[in-house]
Design an enzyme around this catalytic site. Structure first.
Site, PDB file in Angstrom:
ATOM      1  N   ARG A 158     -52.248  31.692  50.165  1.00 15.39           N
ATOM      2  CA  ARG A 158     -53.200  30.571  50.117  1.00 15.39           C
ATOM      3  C   ARG A 158     -52.721  29.424  51.007  1.00 15.39           C
ATOM      4  O   ARG A 158     -51.640  29.483  51.580  1.00 15.39           O
ATOM      5  CB  ARG A 158     -53.325  30.091  48.674  1.00 15.39           C
ATOM      6  CG  ARG A 158     -53.872  31.134  47.723  1.00 15.39           C
ATOM      7  CD  ARG A 158     -55.309  31.454  48.078  1.00 15.39           C
ATOM      8  NE  ARG A 158     -55.903  32.348  47.107  1.00 15.39           N
ATOM      9  CZ  ARG A 158     -56.514  31.979  45.987  1.00 15.39           C
ATOM     10  NH1 ARG A 158     -56.579  30.709  45.653  1.00 15.39           N
ATOM     11  NH2 ARG A 158     -57.066  32.871  45.182  1.00 15.39           N
ATOM     12  N   LYS A 223     -48.612  31.643  46.818  1.00 16.18           N
ATOM     13  CA  LYS A 223     -48.644  30.243  47.258  1.00 16.18           C
ATOM     14  C   LYS A 223     -47.296  29.802  47.822  1.00 16.18           C
ATOM     15  O   LYS A 223     -46.261  30.024  47.201  1.00 16.18           O
ATOM     16  CB  LYS A 223     -49.063  29.358  46.084  1.00 16.18           C
ATOM     17  CG  LYS A 223     -50.477  29.706  45.616  1.00 16.18           C
ATOM     18  CD  LYS A 223     -50.988  28.824  44.515  1.00 16.18           C
ATOM     19  CE  LYS A 223     -52.475  29.103  44.275  1.00 16.18           C
ATOM     20  NZ  LYS A 223     -53.028  28.308  43.179  1.00 16.18           N
ATOM     21  N   CYS A 442     -58.700  18.726  37.451  1.00 11.63           N
ATOM     22  CA  CYS A 442     -59.297  19.800  38.249  1.00 11.63           C
ATOM     23  C   CYS A 442     -60.815  19.607  38.271  1.00 11.63           C
ATOM     24  O   CYS A 442     -61.353  18.761  37.562  1.00 11.63           O
ATOM     25  CB  CYS A 442     -58.948  21.154  37.639  1.00 11.63           C
ATOM     26  SG  CYS A 442     -59.833  21.472  36.116  1.00 11.63           S
ATOM     27  N   CYS A 487     -59.469  24.398  31.781  1.00 13.04           N
ATOM     28  CA  CYS A 487     -59.157  25.679  31.142  1.00 13.04           C
ATOM     29  C   CYS A 487     -57.672  25.952  31.353  1.00 13.04           C
ATOM     30  O   CYS A 487     -56.999  25.203  32.062  1.00 13.04           O
ATOM     31  CB  CYS A 487     -60.030  26.805  31.724  1.00 13.04           C
ATOM     32  SG  CYS A 487     -59.408  27.498  33.265  1.00 13.04           S
TER      33      CYS A 487
END
Ligand code: SRM
Ligand code: SF4
Length: 577
Positions: A158, A223, A442, A487
């Protein structure tokens, strides 16, 4: 350096051949190198969405199918298909972009992206609300300014992160250069992308496989990030592979290498947990790219391809043992890693306002609450950044804290940039509490398909209520990190915040306390599945106690452990204890 908490899990017998791959692995293998039926899905006029399998393959192209969750129930009642739309994530290593690129992002957001841009926790920009027919124009628009979305999502490397540290301009430039090259090395070649979005013709004859990724890419996302101490803005311990710059008298000597970080967990699944990366050694700058490849190849070859919720590198390391994984990396490298060097982090936040780098250039860091840029009756943040981009001669740097730096401003432009920022409300937050300035949420509702509770739309009002408590206890100017996710996946990296909240259901959150101020320690569950009243009561008590009994320079996360509110978390596996 071995970690007593990562003993090998002998229950996994690696001598057995992999007999049953997960459905996602089979899909990747049969996808014709990520083409699937995306072309046909885009051409289908009967639906605003794409075929289910294509939704998965399009992630490798940087695109997520979503639907407006505020409308979901009503549309179901009316027997309409969901209000399909797409999220597009731009690949922008280290979060660096030019004013011309910014102006294009702004234009595309206004034309095709619901007149909003979202700065992310990995230093890039997302478009939301993009309709199927607008995908190609948007991606072709990005191409005009040398931007693309390859590998911004999917089972690959990513967006590569890199510290924003305006004080150390030359050191930052050297580290950023490596971050960019690590990103270039790790992106899939993906001819499918150019065919699908730019309309290029498929090359005749059998296509060569991806040289590194093969047909099945990585078992899961991977990542990479580069930190420049003393600032841990990229939260290096949450990366699968982190590099910590070691400098002597401002000159880059190399990097400590950290492996196995990750935040994601699943609700009520003790087998999933956040984990902080372990420092396993040191490499010189010229060894960075081969190290990236060696580390990724170990995860590519040993990561779990049967069970996706167990497929991140952190689980590979905990299953096989840190020492074994390190030895395998060194075997593949053909040399031993050096001994890790001393370093110290002091913060993972951004230094807001003006800074001057060692080259004399000025940098203005603007707080953008939860990374949301839009215009409205009481704000004009999108307009403000467009106005700045029209006159700015330096670069923009997107920070890992969802903020933006107007970087490399010459003396002559400083006043004008500041005036534009002021006029458009981009400096309005200078009077906010230090907690708000160190908070992140987020995206969550209404675009995120995985959200269980609000996050970005809720955190600002919750912080306002917490600010009343801070004022009562005289803590308004004390920096405390607070992060909310809608979440358990943890996209705001909440499990290292001093105060962490992760959504369980509408209006209900797990409250975590005790994370390290500069991202060095996981926090611990303090109250489970609670609403706003309990959150505020818990914080009133703990903040009040902190205000009266903290020792000099003590951080809130350290205090709640010292005062016995929570036990420290010593490893990923210890998180769910
Ligand atoms: Fe994330 C999935 C948004 C950073 C862990 N993340 C998602 C999706 C794509 C939901 C989905 O799969 O359908 C979210 C899209 C929401 C939306 O409407 O935009 C989403 N993640 C984000 C962003 C935009 C949050 C933000 O507010 O900025 C961040 C984009 C980063 C980027 O530019 O690339 C974002 N996500 C993170 C981070 C933080 C980081 O990487 O530093 C994490 C935790 C670190 C980690 O990976 O462990 C993170 N996102 C996840 C996970 C859990 C992964 C796991 O290991 O279990 C998911 C779910 C999944 O992959 O299955 C996820
Ligand atoms: Fe969506 Fe969950 Fe990530 Fe928030 S943490 S953006 S709710 S996946």
């Amino acid at each position: 350096m071995s970690n007593p908490h990562t003993e090998p899990d002998r229950s996994r017998d690696l001598s057995q051949p992999v007999e049953r791959l997960s459905a996602d692995e089979r899909l990747k293998a049969a996808s014709d190198q990520l083409r699937g039926t995306i072309g046909a899905s885009l051409a289908d006029p009967l639906t605003g969405g794409v075929a289910d399998t294509d939704t998965k393959l399009m992630k490798f192209h940087g695109i997520y199918q979503q639907d407006d969750r505020d409308l979901r129930d009503e549309r179901r009642r009316q027997k309409l298909e969901p209000a399909f739309q797409f999220m597009i994530r731009v690949r922008m290593p280290g979060g660096v972009c030019t004013p011309a690129q910014w102006l294009k992002l702004d234009q595309l957001a206004r034309e095709n992206g619901g007149e909003t841009l979202r700065l992310t926790t990995r230093q890039t920009v997302q478009f939301h609300w993009v309709l199927k027919d607008d995908l190609r124009p948007l991606i072709q628009g990005l191409r005009e300014v040398q931007l693309d979305t390859i590998s911004a999502c999917g089972d690959d490397a990513r967006g590569v992160m890199c510290s924003i540290n305006p004080h150390l301009s030359s050191l930052h430039a050297a580290v950023y250069d490596l971050a960019r090259r690590a990103s270039d090395q790790a992106i899939p070649r993906m001819h499918a992308y150019r065919e699908t979005w730019y309309g290029e013709t498929r090359i005749e004859g059998p296509e060569p496989e991806e040289p590194f990724y093969g047909k099945t890419y990585m078992p899961r996302k991977f990542k990479i990030g580069f930190a420049v101490p003393p600032v841990n803005d990229i939260d290096v311990y949450t990366q699968d592979l982190g590099f910590i710059a070691i400098a002597e008298r401002g000159e880059l000597k190399g990097f400590n290498v950290a492996i196995g970080g990750g935040m994601g967990r699943s609700d009520q699944s003790a087998a999933t947990y956040p984990r902080l990366a372990d420092v396993i050694g040191f490499v010189t700058p010229d060894q960075v790219l081969v190290t990236c490849e060696a580390v990724m190849s170990v995860q590519r070859d040993y990561g779990d391809r049967k069970e996706r919720s167990h497929a991140r590198f952190k689980y590979t390391i905990d299953d096989l043992g840190l020492d074994w994984v390190k030895a395998e990396i060194e075997r593949r490298l053909g040399f031993a890693l050096g001994n890790a060097h001393q370093f110290a982090f002091t913060t993972n936040g951004d230094a807001l306002g003006w800074q001057t780098g060692d080259d004399g250039a000025h940098h203005l860091t603007l707080f953008i609450e939860n990374g949301r840029l839009s215009n409205g009756p009481d704000h004009a943040l999108l307009d403000g950044l467009r106005a700045i981009a029209r006159v700015h001669v330096g670069t923009f740097r997107l920070t890992p804290n969802q903020n933006i730096v107007i970087a490399q401003v010459p003396d002559a432009n400083r006043e004008q940039i500041e005036r534009l920022a002021e006029e458009h409300g981009l400096l309005a937050h200078v009077r906010d509490s230090a907690l708000r300035l160190n908070s992140m949420a987020c995206v969550a509702m209404p675009t995120c398909g995985l959200a269980m509770a609000e996050s970005e739309r809720y955190l600002p009002s919750l912080v306002t209520k917490i600010e009343a408590l801070l004022e009562k206890h005289g803590l308004t100017d004390v920096p405390i990190t607070m992060r909310m996710s809608g979440c358990p996946n943890g996209c705001s990296r909440p499990y290292i915040a001093e105060i962490g909240l992760s959504g369980r259901a509408p209006g209900k959150y797990n409250l975590y306390l005790g994370g390290g101020f500069h991202g060095e320690r996981l926090n611990r569950l303090y109250r489970e599945n609670v609403g706003e009243q309990t959150i505020l009561e818990s914080l009133d008590t703990t903040l009040g106690h902190f205000a009266s009994e903290r020792v000099e320079h003590e951080h809130f996360g350290d205090f709640v452990i010292r005062a016995g509110y929570v036990d420290p978390v010593t490893s990923g596996r210890d998180f769910n204890r």
